[in-house]
Design a protein around this motif. Sequence first.
Motif, short mmCIF file in Angstrom:
data_model
loop_
_atom_site.label_atom_id
_atom_site.label_comp_id
_atom_site.label_asym_id
_atom_site.label_seq_id
_atom_site.Cartn_x
_atom_site.Cartn_y
_atom_site.Cartn_z
N GLN A 1 44.84 -15.11 -9.84
CA GLN A 1 46.30 -15.24 -9.89
C GLN A 1 46.90 -14.01 -10.57
O GLN A 1 46.21 -13.27 -11.26
CB GLN A 1 46.70 -16.48 -10.69
CG GLN A 1 46.31 -17.78 -10.02
CD GLN A 1 46.94 -17.93 -8.65
OE1 GLN A 1 48.14 -17.90 -8.51
NE2 GLN A 1 46.09 -18.06 -7.64
N CYS A 2 48.21 -13.84 -10.40
CA CYS A 2 48.86 -12.73 -11.10
C CYS A 2 49.15 -13.14 -12.54
O CYS A 2 49.20 -14.33 -12.86
CB CYS A 2 50.13 -12.33 -10.36
SG CYS A 2 51.29 -13.68 -10.20
N ASN A 3 49.37 -12.13 -13.34
CA ASN A 3 49.55 -12.33 -14.78
C ASN A 3 50.67 -13.32 -15.15
O ASN A 3 50.45 -14.23 -15.96
CB ASN A 3 49.83 -10.93 -15.35
CG ASN A 3 49.46 -10.81 -16.76
OD1 ASN A 3 48.57 -11.50 -17.21
ND2 ASN A 3 50.15 -9.96 -17.47
N PRO B 1 57.22 -12.76 -1.03
CA PRO B 1 56.13 -12.08 -0.37
C PRO B 1 54.86 -12.15 -1.22
O PRO B 1 54.01 -11.27 -1.17
CB PRO B 1 56.65 -10.66 -0.26
CG PRO B 1 57.58 -10.51 -1.42
CD PRO B 1 58.10 -11.85 -1.75
N CYS B 2 54.74 -13.14 -2.08
CA CYS B 2 53.67 -13.15 -3.06
C CYS B 2 53.38 -14.56 -3.53
O CYS B 2 53.77 -15.52 -2.90
CB CYS B 2 54.10 -12.30 -4.24
SG CYS B 2 55.48 -13.04 -5.11
N ARG B 3 52.79 -14.69 -4.70
CA ARG B 3 52.38 -16.00 -5.21
C ARG B 3 53.56 -16.83 -5.71
O ARG B 3 53.40 -17.99 -6.03
CB ARG B 3 51.38 -15.81 -6.34
CG ARG B 3 50.12 -15.13 -5.87
CD ARG B 3 49.28 -14.73 -7.07
NE ARG B 3 48.10 -14.03 -6.64
CZ ARG B 3 48.02 -12.72 -6.57
NH1 ARG B 3 49.05 -11.98 -6.87
NH2 ARG B 3 46.90 -12.15 -6.18
N GLY C 1 60.77 -3.38 -13.24
CA GLY C 1 59.50 -3.76 -12.63
C GLY C 1 59.54 -5.19 -12.15
O GLY C 1 60.61 -5.71 -11.81
N GLU C 2 58.41 -5.84 -12.15
CA GLU C 2 58.35 -7.23 -11.70
C GLU C 2 59.25 -8.07 -12.61
O GLU C 2 59.25 -7.88 -13.83
CB GLU C 2 56.89 -7.72 -11.76
CG GLU C 2 56.66 -9.03 -11.03
CD GLU C 2 56.87 -10.26 -11.88
OE1 GLU C 2 57.08 -11.35 -11.31
OE2 GLU C 2 56.84 -10.16 -13.11
N PHE C 3 60.01 -8.96 -12.00
CA PHE C 3 61.08 -9.67 -12.72
C PHE C 3 60.63 -10.26 -14.06
O PHE C 3 61.19 -9.96 -15.11
CB PHE C 3 61.65 -10.77 -11.81
CG PHE C 3 62.65 -11.65 -12.49
CD1 PHE C 3 63.92 -11.17 -12.77
CD2 PHE C 3 62.32 -12.94 -12.88
CE1 PHE C 3 64.86 -11.98 -13.41
CE2 PHE C 3 63.24 -13.75 -13.52
CZ PHE C 3 64.52 -13.27 -13.79
N GLY D 1 47.19 -8.01 -10.93
CA GLY D 1 47.03 -8.96 -9.82
C GLY D 1 48.26 -9.12 -8.97
O GLY D 1 48.29 -9.95 -8.07
N CYS D 2 49.28 -8.31 -9.23
CA CYS D 2 50.52 -8.44 -8.44
C CYS D 2 50.50 -7.43 -7.30
O CYS D 2 50.60 -6.23 -7.53
CB CYS D 2 51.73 -8.19 -9.33
SG CYS D 2 53.26 -8.12 -8.39
N MET D 3 50.36 -7.95 -6.09
CA MET D 3 50.28 -7.04 -4.95
C MET D 3 51.59 -6.31 -4.66
O MET D 3 51.60 -5.10 -4.52
CB MET D 3 49.79 -7.80 -3.72
CG MET D 3 48.33 -8.18 -3.84
SD MET D 3 47.82 -9.32 -2.57
CE MET D 3 48.74 -10.77 -2.95
S1 SF4 Z 1 55.86 -10.56 -7.79
FE1 SF4 Z 1 53.72 -10.29 -8.41
S2 SF4 Z 1 53.63 -11.02 -10.52
FE2 SF4 Z 1 55.51 -11.81 -9.64
S3 SF4 Z 1 54.95 -13.83 -8.84
FE3 SF4 Z 1 54.69 -12.37 -7.15
S4 SF4 Z 1 52.51 -11.76 -7.23
FE4 SF4 Z 1 53.03 -12.72 -9.19
#
Ligand code: SF4
Length: 504
Positions: free
Chosen positions: A92-94, A135-137, A266-268, A411-413
Amino acid sequence: MNSKCSAMSMIEKDATQCNAPENKITQWRETPTKKILYAPKEETMILLGGLTNLQDKLIETALCSLSPNFIALPNPNLESFQKGKAFGNRGQCNPTYFTVGNLVKYLQELRDKQGLTTEEIVKKYALVTVGGCGPCRFGMYITEYKKALRDAGFDGFRITSIAQNKGIFQESDKEEDILDLSPKFFIILLKAIIIGDIINLLGYKMRPYEIEAGSVDKAMEACRVIVSKAFEQKTNLPKALWDCRKVLKKVKLNRLQPKAKILVMGEFWAAMTEGDGNYNLHRFLEAEGAECTPQPIINRLMLTFWEAEYKLKKIETLAVENGKKIDFSNVKSRLLIKMAKIAVKIHFGIYAKAIGLYNYEIPNMKKLATLGEQYYTLDCEGGEGHLEVAHLIESVKDNLSHLTISIKPFGCMPSSAVSDGVQSLVTSHYPSANFLSIETSGEGAANFYSRVQMALFKAKQAAIEEYEILNIPRNIPQKVHNYLYQPHNKKTGTAAQLIASLRD
Ligand code: SF4
Protein backbone atom coordinates in the motif's frame (compact mmCIF):
# COMPACT_ATOMS: atom_id res chain seq x y z
CA MET A 1 -19.14 -14.73 -7.68
CA ASN A 2 -20.55 -18.27 -7.51
CA SER A 3 -18.34 -21.28 -6.88
CA LYS A 4 -18.57 -22.63 -10.43
CA CYS A 5 -17.27 -19.37 -11.86
CA SER A 6 -14.67 -18.74 -9.21
CA ALA A 7 -13.22 -22.20 -9.72
CA MET A 8 -12.10 -21.29 -13.22
CA SER A 9 -9.90 -18.53 -14.41
CA MET A 10 -11.93 -15.75 -16.06
CA ILE A 11 -9.55 -15.96 -19.01
CA GLU A 12 -10.05 -19.65 -19.60
CA LYS A 13 -13.77 -19.93 -19.16
CA ASP A 14 -16.50 -18.96 -21.52
CA ALA A 15 -17.74 -15.65 -20.13
CA THR A 16 -21.32 -16.35 -21.26
CA GLN A 17 -21.40 -19.31 -18.87
CA CYS A 18 -21.12 -16.97 -15.88
CA ASN A 19 -23.70 -14.60 -17.28
CA ALA A 20 -26.29 -17.35 -17.62
CA PRO A 21 -29.29 -16.77 -15.31
CA GLU A 22 -28.59 -19.92 -13.27
CA ASN A 23 -25.09 -18.61 -12.47
CA LYS A 24 -26.19 -15.13 -11.41
CA ILE A 25 -23.21 -12.91 -10.58
CA THR A 26 -23.66 -10.69 -7.56
CA GLN A 27 -21.72 -7.68 -6.41
CA TRP A 28 -18.99 -8.60 -3.93
CA ARG A 29 -19.43 -6.81 -0.61
CA GLU A 30 -17.25 -6.67 2.48
CA THR A 31 -19.81 -7.75 5.05
CA PRO A 32 -19.28 -8.77 8.69
CA THR A 33 -19.17 -12.51 9.37
CA LYS A 34 -21.98 -12.27 11.94
CA LYS A 35 -25.02 -10.05 12.30
CA ILE A 36 -24.40 -6.96 14.44
CA LEU A 37 -27.08 -4.89 16.13
CA TYR A 38 -25.65 -1.41 15.65
CA ALA A 39 -26.43 1.54 17.92
CA PRO A 40 -28.95 3.98 16.42
CA LYS A 41 -27.66 7.07 14.66
CA GLU A 42 -28.22 9.36 17.70
CA GLU A 43 -26.00 7.14 19.85
CA THR A 44 -23.28 6.49 17.28
CA MET A 45 -19.96 8.24 17.86
CA ILE A 46 -18.51 9.44 14.56
CA LEU A 47 -14.74 9.54 14.19
CA LEU A 48 -13.17 11.89 11.68
CA GLY A 49 -9.79 13.33 10.85
CA GLY A 50 -7.07 13.42 8.24
CA LEU A 51 -6.62 17.16 7.70
CA THR A 52 -4.31 19.51 9.61
CA ASN A 53 -4.33 19.34 13.42
CA LEU A 54 -6.16 22.65 13.72
CA GLN A 55 -8.73 21.78 11.08
CA ASP A 56 -9.54 18.40 12.62
CA LYS A 57 -10.21 20.06 15.98
CA LEU A 58 -12.26 22.89 14.47
CA ILE A 59 -14.32 20.44 12.43
CA GLU A 60 -15.01 18.39 15.56
CA THR A 61 -16.39 21.43 17.44
CA ALA A 62 -18.20 22.80 14.40
CA LEU A 63 -20.01 19.51 13.71
CA CYS A 64 -20.73 19.00 17.41
CA SER A 65 -22.88 22.13 17.14
CA LEU A 66 -25.18 19.98 14.99
CA SER A 67 -24.97 16.79 17.02
CA PRO A 68 -22.63 16.07 19.93
CA ASN A 69 -21.30 12.81 18.51
CA PHE A 70 -18.22 13.80 16.53
CA ILE A 71 -14.68 12.99 17.67
CA ALA A 72 -11.49 14.06 15.87
CA LEU A 73 -8.91 11.30 15.68
CA PRO A 74 -5.42 12.22 16.92
CA ASN A 75 -2.74 13.02 14.38
CA PRO A 76 -1.26 9.81 12.88
CA ASN A 77 2.20 8.99 14.20
CA LEU A 78 4.82 6.31 13.63
CA GLU A 79 2.90 3.84 15.78
CA SER A 80 -0.12 4.36 13.49
CA PHE A 81 2.09 3.62 10.49
CA GLN A 82 3.38 0.40 12.08
CA LYS A 83 -0.15 -0.76 12.87
CA GLY A 84 -1.17 0.06 9.29
CA LYS A 85 1.65 -2.13 8.03
CA ALA A 86 0.80 -4.92 10.44
CA PHE A 87 -2.89 -5.12 9.55
CA GLY A 88 -3.05 -3.68 6.02
CA ASN A 89 -2.42 -5.33 2.70
CA ARG A 90 1.12 -5.46 1.37
CA GLY A 91 2.24 -2.84 -1.13
CA GLN A 92 0.00 0.00 0.00
CA CYS A 93 1.03 3.63 -0.25
CA ASN A 94 2.32 5.46 2.78
CA PRO A 95 -0.80 7.59 3.54
CA THR A 96 -2.93 4.42 3.53
CA TYR A 97 -0.74 2.83 6.19
CA PHE A 98 -0.74 5.98 8.34
CA THR A 99 -4.49 6.65 8.17
CA VAL A 100 -5.69 3.05 8.38
CA GLY A 101 -3.24 2.27 11.18
CA ASN A 102 -4.32 5.41 13.02
CA LEU A 103 -7.90 4.17 13.21
CA VAL A 104 -6.80 0.72 14.38
CA LYS A 105 -4.59 2.36 17.03
CA TYR A 106 -7.44 4.56 18.27
CA LEU A 107 -9.87 1.64 18.55
CA GLN A 108 -7.28 -0.49 20.33
CA GLU A 109 -6.78 2.32 22.83
CA LEU A 110 -10.54 2.53 23.42
CA ARG A 111 -10.41 -1.19 24.18
CA ASP A 112 -7.16 -1.41 26.16
CA LYS A 113 -7.07 1.94 27.97
CA GLN A 114 -10.72 2.90 28.33
CA GLY A 115 -11.98 -0.63 28.93
CA LEU A 116 -14.64 -0.81 26.19
CA THR A 117 -15.29 -4.25 24.77
CA THR A 118 -14.68 -4.88 21.09
CA GLU A 119 -18.44 -5.46 20.63
CA GLU A 120 -19.27 -2.10 22.20
CA ILE A 121 -16.78 -0.32 19.96
CA VAL A 122 -18.10 -1.95 16.79
CA LYS A 123 -21.71 -1.20 17.74
CA LYS A 124 -21.25 2.38 18.91
CA TYR A 125 -18.47 3.87 16.78
CA ALA A 126 -18.13 4.63 13.08
CA LEU A 127 -15.67 6.46 10.84
CA VAL A 128 -16.47 9.09 8.28
CA THR A 129 -13.84 9.49 5.60
CA VAL A 130 -13.54 11.01 2.16
CA GLY A 131 -13.85 8.61 -0.71
CA GLY A 132 -13.79 8.88 -4.42
CA CYS A 133 -12.58 7.48 -7.60
CA GLY A 134 -8.94 8.15 -8.30
CA PRO A 135 -6.16 6.97 -10.51
CA CYS A 136 -4.72 5.20 -7.48
CA ARG A 137 -5.46 3.48 -4.18
CA PHE A 138 -7.63 6.37 -3.02
CA GLY A 139 -10.64 4.64 -4.54
CA MET A 140 -10.19 1.60 -2.29
CA TYR A 141 -9.41 3.17 1.06
CA ILE A 142 -12.67 1.93 2.59
CA THR A 143 -11.96 -1.67 1.60
CA GLU A 144 -8.49 -1.29 3.04
CA TYR A 145 -9.91 0.08 6.30
CA LYS A 146 -12.35 -2.82 6.51
CA LYS A 147 -9.68 -5.44 5.87
CA ALA A 148 -7.34 -4.02 8.50
CA LEU A 149 -10.13 -3.60 11.04
CA ARG A 150 -11.32 -7.18 10.52
CA ASP A 151 -7.80 -8.52 11.01
CA ALA A 152 -7.34 -6.33 14.12
CA GLY A 153 -10.52 -7.82 15.65
CA PHE A 154 -13.05 -5.08 14.78
CA ASP A 155 -15.00 -6.98 12.15
CA GLY A 156 -18.13 -5.09 11.08
CA PHE A 157 -16.90 -1.63 12.17
CA ARG A 158 -18.91 0.91 10.19
CA ILE A 159 -17.28 3.27 7.73
CA THR A 160 -19.08 5.82 5.66
CA SER A 161 -17.69 8.19 3.10
CA ILE A 162 -18.26 11.61 1.68
CA ALA A 163 -17.67 11.65 -2.05
CA GLN A 164 -14.72 13.91 -2.74
CA ASN A 165 -16.26 15.38 -5.90
CA LYS A 166 -19.89 15.94 -4.87
CA GLY A 167 -19.59 18.72 -2.33
CA ILE A 168 -22.91 19.66 -0.77
CA PHE A 169 -24.83 17.65 -3.38
CA GLN A 170 -24.31 14.31 -1.65
CA GLU A 171 -26.81 11.60 -1.13
CA SER A 172 -27.33 10.58 2.47
CA ASP A 173 -25.73 7.25 3.33
CA LYS A 174 -29.03 5.39 3.39
CA GLU A 175 -27.33 2.02 3.53
CA GLU A 176 -25.26 2.74 6.62
CA ASP A 177 -27.59 5.39 8.11
CA ILE A 178 -24.88 7.01 10.17
CA LEU A 179 -24.78 10.58 8.91
CA ASP A 180 -27.21 13.21 7.70
CA LEU A 181 -25.32 14.61 4.76
CA SER A 182 -27.50 17.70 4.67
CA PRO A 183 -26.47 21.05 3.11
CA LYS A 184 -26.23 22.38 6.69
CA PHE A 185 -23.66 19.69 7.52
CA PHE A 186 -21.53 20.67 4.52
CA ILE A 187 -21.82 24.40 5.07
CA ILE A 188 -20.57 24.05 8.66
CA LEU A 189 -17.85 21.65 7.55
CA LEU A 190 -16.69 24.06 4.85
CA LYS A 191 -16.66 26.99 7.24
CA ALA A 192 -14.43 25.07 9.66
CA ILE A 193 -12.08 24.05 6.83
CA ILE A 194 -11.85 27.59 5.45
CA ILE A 195 -11.21 29.16 8.85
CA GLY A 196 -8.64 26.47 9.62
CA ASP A 197 -6.88 27.25 6.33
CA ILE A 198 -6.74 30.96 7.13
CA ILE A 199 -5.39 30.53 10.67
CA ASN A 200 -2.86 27.98 9.43
CA LEU A 201 -1.67 30.30 6.64
CA LEU A 202 -1.14 33.09 9.16
CA GLY A 203 0.68 30.71 11.50
CA TYR A 204 3.11 29.75 8.72
CA LYS A 205 3.69 33.41 7.85
CA MET A 206 4.34 34.42 11.47
CA ARG A 207 6.07 31.48 13.22
CA PRO A 208 9.49 31.81 11.54
CA TYR A 209 9.75 35.42 12.74
CA GLU A 210 8.54 35.09 16.34
CA ILE A 211 10.81 36.66 18.95
CA GLU A 212 9.64 34.45 21.79
CA ALA A 213 9.71 30.75 20.86
CA GLY A 214 6.25 29.18 20.98
CA SER A 215 4.35 32.50 21.06
CA VAL A 216 2.71 31.96 17.65
CA ASP A 217 1.55 28.46 18.54
CA LYS A 218 0.12 29.83 21.78
CA ALA A 219 -1.72 32.57 19.90
CA MET A 220 -3.03 30.08 17.34
CA GLU A 221 -4.36 27.87 20.10
CA ALA A 222 -6.10 30.89 21.63
CA CYS A 223 -7.63 31.60 18.19
CA ARG A 224 -8.81 27.99 17.98
CA VAL A 225 -10.57 28.33 21.33
CA ILE A 226 -12.25 31.59 20.28
CA VAL A 227 -13.49 30.15 16.97
CA SER A 228 -14.57 26.87 18.61
CA LYS A 229 -16.68 28.82 21.11
CA ALA A 230 -18.31 30.71 18.25
CA PHE A 231 -19.18 27.40 16.56
CA GLU A 232 -20.48 25.93 19.82
CA GLN A 233 -22.56 28.94 20.74
CA LYS A 234 -23.57 29.57 17.11
CA THR A 235 -22.39 33.17 17.32
CA ASN A 236 -20.91 35.40 14.65
CA LEU A 237 -17.79 33.85 13.08
CA PRO A 238 -16.33 37.05 11.54
CA LYS A 239 -16.63 38.67 14.97
CA ALA A 240 -14.74 35.71 16.49
CA LEU A 241 -12.04 36.13 13.86
CA TRP A 242 -11.85 39.84 14.61
CA ASP A 243 -11.19 38.85 18.25
CA CYS A 244 -8.43 36.49 17.01
CA ARG A 245 -6.81 39.45 15.27
CA LYS A 246 -6.40 41.10 18.69
CA VAL A 247 -4.62 37.97 19.97
CA LEU A 248 -2.29 37.75 16.98
CA LYS A 249 -1.41 41.43 17.14
CA LYS A 250 0.16 40.90 20.54
CA VAL A 251 2.76 38.42 19.17
CA LYS A 252 6.13 40.10 18.82
CA LEU A 253 7.85 39.47 15.48
CA ASN A 254 11.13 40.33 13.84
CA ARG A 255 10.27 40.06 10.16
CA LEU A 256 13.46 41.52 8.77
CA GLN A 257 15.27 38.19 8.76
CA PRO A 258 15.97 36.98 5.22
CA LYS A 259 14.54 33.47 5.29
CA ALA A 260 14.14 31.06 2.40
CA LYS A 261 10.53 30.67 1.28
CA ILE A 262 9.67 27.05 0.58
CA LEU A 263 6.62 25.94 -1.35
CA VAL A 264 5.56 22.56 0.02
CA MET A 265 3.37 20.57 -2.36
CA GLY A 266 2.95 17.06 -3.71
CA GLU A 267 0.53 14.29 -2.86
CA PHE A 268 -2.40 15.83 -1.01
CA TRP A 269 -2.16 14.06 2.35
CA ALA A 270 1.61 13.82 2.53
CA ALA A 271 2.06 17.51 1.76
CA MET A 272 -0.65 18.66 4.16
CA THR A 273 -0.22 16.46 7.23
CA GLU A 274 1.70 17.93 10.14
CA GLY A 275 3.40 15.01 11.81
CA ASP A 276 5.28 11.76 11.27
CA GLY A 277 3.45 11.24 7.95
CA ASN A 278 5.93 13.63 6.34
CA TYR A 279 8.59 13.60 9.08
CA ASN A 280 7.17 16.89 10.39
CA LEU A 281 8.55 18.58 7.31
CA HIS A 282 7.00 22.01 7.92
CA ARG A 283 8.39 22.24 11.46
CA PHE A 284 11.76 20.91 10.30
CA LEU A 285 11.99 23.62 7.64
CA GLU A 286 11.10 26.31 10.16
CA ALA A 287 13.70 25.00 12.61
CA GLU A 288 16.25 25.19 9.78
CA GLY A 289 15.45 28.88 9.25
CA ALA A 290 12.90 28.76 6.45
CA GLU A 291 9.34 29.97 5.91
CA CYS A 292 6.86 27.46 4.49
CA THR A 293 4.11 28.12 2.03
CA PRO A 294 1.72 25.21 2.56
CA GLN A 295 -1.06 24.07 0.28
CA PRO A 296 -4.35 25.00 1.96
CA ILE A 297 -7.37 22.73 1.55
CA ILE A 298 -9.17 25.46 -0.37
CA ASN A 299 -6.79 24.79 -3.28
CA ARG A 300 -8.09 21.23 -3.47
CA LEU A 301 -11.67 22.51 -3.31
CA MET A 302 -11.02 24.88 -6.17
CA LEU A 303 -9.53 22.02 -8.19
CA THR A 304 -12.68 19.97 -7.55
CA PHE A 305 -14.86 22.82 -8.86
CA TRP A 306 -12.59 23.24 -11.86
CA GLU A 307 -12.71 19.49 -12.62
CA ALA A 308 -16.52 19.50 -12.46
CA GLU A 309 -16.71 22.46 -14.87
CA TYR A 310 -14.12 20.91 -17.18
CA LYS A 311 -16.10 17.68 -17.33
CA LEU A 312 -19.32 19.51 -18.18
CA LYS A 313 -17.57 21.41 -20.94
CA LYS A 314 -16.33 18.14 -22.43
CA ILE A 315 -19.82 16.63 -22.32
CA GLU A 316 -21.29 19.68 -24.05
CA THR A 317 -18.58 19.73 -26.71
CA LEU A 318 -19.20 16.05 -27.45
CA ALA A 319 -22.96 16.67 -27.67
CA VAL A 320 -22.47 19.50 -30.19
CA GLU A 321 -20.00 17.40 -32.21
CA ASN A 322 -22.52 14.57 -32.38
CA GLY A 323 -25.34 16.92 -33.37
CA LYS A 324 -27.21 16.44 -30.08
CA LYS A 325 -29.13 19.11 -28.20
CA ILE A 326 -27.63 20.80 -25.15
CA ASP A 327 -28.83 19.05 -22.02
CA PHE A 328 -30.23 21.75 -19.75
CA SER A 329 -29.49 19.75 -16.63
CA ASN A 330 -25.85 20.57 -17.46
CA VAL A 331 -26.65 24.26 -17.47
CA LYS A 332 -28.18 23.84 -14.01
CA SER A 333 -25.12 21.93 -12.79
CA ARG A 334 -22.84 24.63 -14.15
CA LEU A 335 -24.83 27.26 -12.28
CA LEU A 336 -24.68 25.28 -9.04
CA ILE A 337 -20.90 24.85 -9.33
CA LYS A 338 -20.50 28.56 -10.00
CA MET A 339 -22.62 29.44 -6.99
CA ALA A 340 -20.69 27.04 -4.74
CA LYS A 341 -17.40 28.51 -5.96
CA ILE A 342 -18.55 32.07 -5.32
CA ALA A 343 -19.86 31.12 -1.86
CA VAL A 344 -16.51 29.55 -0.89
CA LYS A 345 -14.57 32.58 -2.16
CA ILE A 346 -16.87 35.05 -0.40
CA HIS A 347 -16.58 33.20 2.90
CA PHE A 348 -12.81 32.96 2.55
CA GLY A 349 -12.62 36.70 1.81
CA ILE A 350 -14.80 37.71 4.77
CA TYR A 351 -12.98 35.49 7.27
CA ALA A 352 -9.52 36.39 5.94
CA LYS A 353 -10.23 40.11 6.20
CA ALA A 354 -11.65 39.75 9.70
CA ILE A 355 -8.54 38.07 11.11
CA GLY A 356 -6.08 40.04 8.98
CA LEU A 357 -4.91 37.81 6.15
CA TYR A 358 -4.59 40.17 3.22
CA ASN A 359 -3.40 39.72 -0.32
CA TYR A 360 -3.78 35.95 -0.24
CA GLU A 361 -4.66 34.85 -3.72
CA ILE A 362 -6.88 31.80 -4.00
CA PRO A 363 -5.28 29.89 -6.91
CA ASN A 364 -6.59 30.71 -10.33
CA MET A 365 -7.42 27.25 -11.65
CA LYS A 366 -7.76 28.38 -15.28
CA LYS A 367 -4.27 29.90 -15.19
CA LEU A 368 -2.86 26.77 -13.56
CA ALA A 369 -4.54 24.51 -16.11
CA THR A 370 -2.99 26.52 -18.94
CA LEU A 371 0.44 26.27 -17.31
CA GLY A 372 0.16 22.57 -16.57
CA GLU A 373 -1.46 21.17 -19.71
CA GLN A 374 1.68 21.36 -21.82
CA TYR A 375 3.21 18.75 -19.55
CA TYR A 376 0.34 16.80 -18.03
CA THR A 377 -3.08 15.88 -19.33
CA LEU A 378 -6.03 17.80 -17.91
CA ASP A 379 -8.17 14.68 -18.24
CA CYS A 380 -6.65 12.89 -15.27
CA GLU A 381 -8.83 13.54 -12.25
CA GLY A 382 -8.86 12.16 -8.73
CA GLY A 383 -5.54 13.25 -7.31
CA GLU A 384 -3.74 16.54 -7.77
CA GLY A 385 -3.75 15.98 -11.53
CA HIS A 386 -1.93 18.69 -13.45
CA LEU A 387 -1.80 20.95 -10.38
CA GLU A 388 1.61 19.85 -9.12
CA VAL A 389 3.26 20.58 -12.45
CA ALA A 390 1.44 23.91 -12.71
CA HIS A 391 2.47 25.00 -9.20
CA LEU A 392 6.14 24.48 -9.99
CA ILE A 393 5.94 26.48 -13.22
CA GLU A 394 3.95 29.24 -11.53
CA SER A 395 6.43 29.36 -8.69
CA VAL A 396 9.33 29.91 -11.13
CA LYS A 397 7.51 32.35 -13.38
CA ASP A 398 6.02 34.47 -10.59
CA ASN A 399 8.98 34.24 -8.20
CA LEU A 400 6.92 32.63 -5.46
CA SER A 401 9.54 30.55 -3.66
CA HIS A 402 13.28 29.94 -3.26
CA LEU A 403 12.68 26.19 -3.24
CA THR A 404 9.77 23.96 -4.21
CA ILE A 405 9.50 20.63 -2.44
CA SER A 406 7.25 17.92 -3.80
CA ILE A 407 6.46 15.15 -1.36
CA LYS A 408 5.75 11.77 -2.82
CA PRO A 409 4.74 8.97 -0.51
CA PHE A 410 6.50 5.66 -0.83
CA GLY A 411 4.43 3.35 -2.99
CA CYS A 412 2.51 6.15 -4.68
CA MET A 413 2.45 5.55 -8.40
CA PRO A 414 0.85 8.83 -9.55
CA SER A 415 3.24 10.86 -7.41
CA SER A 416 6.31 9.06 -8.69
CA ALA A 417 5.22 9.56 -12.29
CA VAL A 418 4.73 13.29 -11.76
CA SER A 419 7.51 14.19 -9.31
CA ASP A 420 10.22 12.07 -10.89
CA GLY A 421 8.99 11.84 -14.44
CA VAL A 422 7.09 14.89 -15.65
CA GLN A 423 8.84 17.37 -13.35
CA SER A 424 12.24 16.36 -14.80
CA LEU A 425 11.07 17.71 -18.14
CA VAL A 426 9.67 20.84 -16.50
CA THR A 427 12.94 21.58 -14.67
CA SER A 428 14.90 21.05 -17.88
CA HIS A 429 12.74 23.78 -19.48
CA TYR A 430 12.95 26.01 -16.38
CA PRO A 431 16.59 25.63 -15.27
CA SER A 432 16.24 28.35 -12.61
CA ALA A 433 13.81 26.14 -10.67
CA ASN A 434 15.17 24.96 -7.35
CA PHE A 435 13.09 21.79 -7.08
CA LEU A 436 13.32 18.81 -4.78
CA SER A 437 11.18 15.74 -5.17
CA ILE A 438 11.41 13.69 -2.03
CA GLU A 439 9.92 10.44 -0.81
CA THR A 440 8.34 9.77 2.58
CA SER A 441 8.44 6.14 3.56
CA GLY A 442 7.64 6.36 7.26
CA GLU A 443 11.19 5.22 7.97
CA GLY A 444 14.54 6.69 6.96
CA ALA A 445 14.07 10.19 8.40
CA ALA A 446 17.83 10.92 8.50
CA ASN A 447 18.18 10.46 4.75
CA PHE A 448 15.08 12.58 4.14
CA TYR A 449 16.33 15.44 6.31
CA SER A 450 19.79 15.50 4.80
CA ARG A 451 18.37 15.75 1.27
CA VAL A 452 16.11 18.62 2.36
CA GLN A 453 19.07 20.38 4.02
CA MET A 454 21.11 20.16 0.82
CA ALA A 455 18.36 21.82 -1.25
CA LEU A 456 17.72 24.31 1.52
CA PHE A 457 21.30 25.56 1.47
CA LYS A 458 20.87 26.97 -2.04
CA ALA A 459 17.48 28.44 -1.13
CA LYS A 460 18.87 30.19 1.94
CA GLN A 461 21.68 31.70 -0.11
CA ALA A 462 19.15 32.98 -2.64
CA ALA A 463 17.05 34.57 0.14
CA ILE A 464 20.08 36.34 1.63
CA GLU A 465 21.28 37.59 -1.77
CA GLU A 466 17.83 38.87 -2.63
CA TYR A 467 17.73 40.82 0.64
CA GLU A 468 21.27 42.15 0.71
CA ILE A 469 21.10 43.55 -2.78
CA LEU A 470 18.40 45.97 -1.63
CA ASN A 471 19.15 49.44 -0.28
CA ILE A 472 18.05 49.07 3.28
CA PRO A 473 16.77 52.40 4.65
CA ARG A 474 18.27 53.75 7.83
CA ASN A 475 14.95 54.30 9.51
CA ILE A 476 12.68 51.37 9.20
CA PRO A 477 9.12 51.95 10.41
CA GLN A 478 7.90 49.66 13.15
CA LYS A 479 4.90 48.64 11.00
CA VAL A 480 7.04 46.13 9.06
CA HIS A 481 7.01 43.85 12.11
CA ASN A 482 3.24 43.92 12.41
CA TYR A 483 1.69 40.83 10.87
CA LEU A 484 -1.08 42.99 9.40
CA TYR A 485 1.42 44.71 7.12
CA GLN A 486 1.46 42.39 4.10
CA PRO A 487 2.79 44.19 1.02
CA HIS A 488 2.49 42.54 -2.36
CA ASN A 489 5.38 42.87 -4.79
CA LYS A 490 7.67 40.80 -6.99
CA LYS A 491 10.19 39.87 -4.28
CA THR A 492 10.11 36.32 -2.97
CA GLY A 493 11.27 36.44 0.64
CA THR A 494 9.22 38.19 3.32
CA ALA A 495 12.07 40.44 4.50
CA ALA A 496 12.88 41.49 0.93
CA GLN A 497 9.19 42.17 0.23
CA LEU A 498 8.94 44.39 3.30
CA ILE A 499 12.02 46.44 2.41
CA ALA A 500 11.00 46.74 -1.23
CA SER A 501 7.57 47.97 -0.17
CA LEU A 502 9.16 50.88 1.73
CA ARG A 503 10.76 52.04 -1.48
CA ASP A 504 7.63 51.68 -3.69
S1 SF4 B 1 -2.15 9.57 -4.62
FE1 SF4 B 1 -0.60 8.05 -4.07
S2 SF4 B 1 -0.35 8.27 -1.85
FE2 SF4 B 1 -2.26 9.26 -2.39
S3 SF4 B 1 -3.82 7.66 -2.13
FE3 SF4 B 1 -3.17 7.60 -4.28
S4 SF4 B 1 -1.53 6.04 -4.36
FE4 SF4 B 1 -1.83 6.63 -2.21
